[in-house]
Design a protein around this motif. Structure first.
Motif, PDB file in Angstrom:
ATOM      1  N   LYS A 260       0.831  -1.210   0.000  1.00  0.00           N
ATOM      2  CA  LYS A 260       0.000   0.000   0.000  1.00  0.00           C
ATOM      3  C   LYS A 260       0.866   1.260   0.000  1.00  0.00           C
ATOM      4  N   MET A 261       1.950   1.209   0.736  1.00  0.00           N
ATOM      5  CA  MET A 261       2.864   2.358   0.761  1.00  0.00           C
ATOM      6  C   MET A 261       3.522   2.546  -0.604  1.00  0.00           C
ATOM      7  N   MET A 262       3.908   1.449  -1.226  1.00  0.00           N
ATOM      8  CA  MET A 262       4.499   1.520  -2.556  1.00  0.00           C
ATOM      9  C   MET A 262       3.517   2.145  -3.541  1.00  0.00           C
ATOM     10  N   SER A 263       2.271   1.699  -3.491  1.00  0.00           N
ATOM     11  CA  SER A 263       1.251   2.204  -4.417  1.00  0.00           C
ATOM     12  C   SER A 263       1.014   3.693  -4.218  1.00  0.00           C
ATOM     13  N   ALA A 264       1.085   4.153  -2.956  1.00  0.00           N
ATOM     14  CA  ALA A 264       0.841   5.568  -2.675  1.00  0.00           C
ATOM     15  C   ALA A 264       1.991   6.455  -3.139  1.00  0.00           C
ATOM     16  N   LEU A 265       3.165   5.877  -3.251  1.00  0.00           N
ATOM     17  CA  LEU A 265       4.352   6.675  -3.571  1.00  0.00           C
ATOM     18  C   LEU A 265       4.805   6.584  -5.014  1.00  0.00           C
ATOM     19  N   VAL A 266       4.436   5.512  -5.699  1.00  0.00           N
ATOM     20  CA  VAL A 266       5.058   5.223  -6.986  1.00  0.00           C
ATOM     21  C   VAL A 266       4.705   6.252  -8.070  1.00  0.00           C
ATOM     22  N   ALA A 267       3.547   6.873  -7.999  1.00  0.00           N
ATOM     23  CA  ALA A 267       3.176   7.859  -9.022  1.00  0.00           C
ATOM     24  C   ALA A 267       4.158   9.030  -9.040  1.00  0.00           C
ATOM     25  N   ALA A 268       4.531   9.506  -7.853  1.00  0.00           N
ATOM     26  CA  ALA A 268       5.459  10.640  -7.771  1.00  0.00           C
ATOM     27  C   ALA A 268       6.910  10.204  -7.761  1.00  0.00           C
ATOM     28  N   HIS A 269       7.141   8.939  -7.391  1.00  0.00           N
ATOM     29  CA  HIS A 269       8.518   8.446  -7.280  1.00  0.00           C
ATOM     30  C   HIS A 269       8.581   7.042  -7.910  1.00  0.00           C
ATOM     31  N   PRO A 270       8.713   6.969  -9.225  1.00  0.00           N
ATOM     32  CA  PRO A 270       8.639   5.670  -9.933  1.00  0.00           C
ATOM     33  C   PRO A 270       9.657   4.640  -9.455  1.00  0.00           C
ATOM     34  N   LYS A 271      10.779   5.082  -8.909  1.00  0.00           N
ATOM     35  CA  LYS A 271      11.817   4.140  -8.479  1.00  0.00           C
ATOM     36  C   LYS A 271      11.740   3.815  -6.989  1.00  0.00           C
ATOM     37  N   VAL A 272      10.681   4.225  -6.337  1.00  0.00           N
ATOM     38  CA  VAL A 272      10.597   4.071  -4.889  1.00  0.00           C
ATOM     39  C   VAL A 272      10.750   2.606  -4.455  1.00  0.00           C
ATOM     40  N   ASN A 273      11.343   2.439  -3.300  1.00  0.00           N
ATOM     41  CA  ASN A 273      11.465   1.115  -2.698  1.00  0.00           C
ATOM     42  C   ASN A 273      11.140   1.247  -1.221  1.00  0.00           C
ATOM     43  N   VAL A 274      10.348   0.318  -0.702  1.00  0.00           N
ATOM     44  CA  VAL A 274       9.966   0.317   0.708  1.00  0.00           C
ATOM     45  C   VAL A 274      10.466  -0.976   1.323  1.00  0.00           C
ATOM     46  N   LEU A 275      11.334  -0.859   2.305  1.00  0.00           N
ATOM     47  CA  LEU A 275      11.927  -2.032   2.951  1.00  0.00           C
ATOM     48  C   LEU A 275      11.377  -2.187   4.363  1.00  0.00           C
ATOM     49  N   PRO A 276      10.609  -3.244   4.634  1.00  0.00           N
ATOM     50  CA  PRO A 276      10.158  -3.491   6.006  1.00  0.00           C
ATOM     51  C   PRO A 276      11.285  -4.168   6.803  1.00  0.00           C
ATOM     52  N   LEU A 277      11.782  -3.490   7.808  1.00  0.00           N
ATOM     53  CA  LEU A 277      12.873  -4.001   8.634  1.00  0.00           C
ATOM     54  C   LEU A 277      12.342  -4.353  10.018  1.00  0.00           C
ATOM     55  N   THR A 278      12.773  -5.481  10.523  1.00  0.00           N
ATOM     56  CA  THR A 278      12.277  -5.945  11.824  1.00  0.00           C
ATOM     57  C   THR A 278      13.424  -6.066  12.829  1.00  0.00           C
ATOM     58  N   LYS A 279      13.105  -5.799  14.078  1.00  0.00           N
ATOM     59  CA  LYS A 279      14.034  -5.998  15.177  1.00  0.00           C
ATOM     60  C   LYS A 279      13.326  -6.854  16.219  1.00  0.00           C
ATOM     61  N   VAL A 280      13.810  -8.080  16.368  1.00  0.00           N
ATOM     62  CA  VAL A 280      13.136  -9.065  17.218  1.00  0.00           C
ATOM     63  C   VAL A 280      13.709  -9.017  18.635  1.00  0.00           C
TER      64      VAL A 280
END
Length: 299
Positions: A260-280
């Protein structure tokens, strides 16, 4: 051809003292590709030294190749194996064929596979026969979920009932996919340490398929944040994911939030990348989550 191939291997022996260990190494090298049936090195005493004689015995030519099934009936010979006719006998290639047949039958749920090849003199060469018996093909008659305590086995059975119903042939690839499906189910219900392994198949029907499950602890989400964009944008993007601290860890929901975040950003930023990082945190059994935004596509 064998002479031309092997002559350089032994050429440097001229002028050297006979060393049996060194010669044995060269014999092993010469025999490695199995194009020779035998290779013997013999020394003939001369007045001023030793005359080294290398005696080559090439493998015979394959004049025919037949595969028999368990009933003794001839089977079609696969193209790679059929090409052996007219070539020298290659025991290593035939052994590899037997190994590949065994693997193929095991992947299809067969147990008790047996195969052997023989080469019998025929005219100027040998006739090769490969006799195979695939054994018994297993069918899944029942399932067990060893180690399933926090998730009811009935839930897991329902999960697999559609794609892997009872009565299905024991197909290794489908069973491995089922194991991944079980892991995914656990991951989507808070189990951040789960491991699912398939027990070895039984040696006969009726066959029970056993999944060995190590459930581990249940995890909840801790802090959730978005980085790499201004605070206002981060707040808006975080709201799109509908994730909240304290909720059960759910891998599919995290992946959906990222999309969903990618979809919201890709129109203005075609190369966008969203990395979900976890700390356990294995003590508190929590997972802190950060969506790292790279508007230029970098990682």
């Amino acid at each position: 051809l064998d002479y031309l191939r092997l002559q350089p291997l032994f050429a440097d022996e001229v002028g050297k003292t006979i060393d049996p260990i060194r010669l044995r190494g060269k014999l092993d090298t010469a025999m490695a590709d199995q194009t020779l049936a035998d290779l013997v090195v013999r020394g003939e005493q001369l007045a001023d030294g030793i005359h080294l004689v290398v005696l080559l015995t090439p493998q015979p030519m394959v004049v025919s190749l037949v595969i028999h099934d368990a009933t003794g009936a001839a089977k079609p010979v696969p193209a790679p194996l059929a090409s052996a006719v007219g070539q020298r006998l290659a025991p290593s290639a035939l052994d590899a064929t037997v190994a590949a047949l065994r693997k193929g039958y095991e992947n299809e749920g067969a147990v008790g596979f047996a195969a052997a090849w023989t080469a019998v003199k025929s005219g100027a060469g040998v006739a090769v026969t490969l006799d195979e018996n695939p054994g018994e093909r297993l069918t899944i008659a029942a399932r067990t979920f060893a180690g399933a305590k926090q998730v009811k086995p009935a839930e897991l059975e329902t999960l697999l009932a559609k794609d892997l119903p009872l009565g299905t042939p024991w197909l290794v690839d489908r069973i491995q996919r089922a194991a991944l499906e079980l892991e995914g189910y656990y991951w989507d219900h808070g189990f951040g340490e789960v491991k699912v392994a398939v027990a070895p198949p039984p040696d006969h029907n009726p066959a029970t398929l056993t999944f060995n499950i190590v459930e581990g602890a249940i995890y909840h989400l801790a802090k959730i944040e978005v980085t790499g964009v201004p605070a206002a944008d981060a707040k808006r993007l975080l709201a799109l994911g509908h994730l909240r601290s304290g909720a059960l860890f759910n891998r599919s929901e995290i992946a959906a939030a990222r999309d969903k975040m990618m979809s919201a950003l890709v129109a203005a930023h075609p190369k966008v990348n969203v990395l979900p990082l976890t700390k356990v945190d294995p003590v508190k059994h929590t997972v802190a989550l950060a969506f790292e935004i790279h508007l230029d596509g970098g990682a």
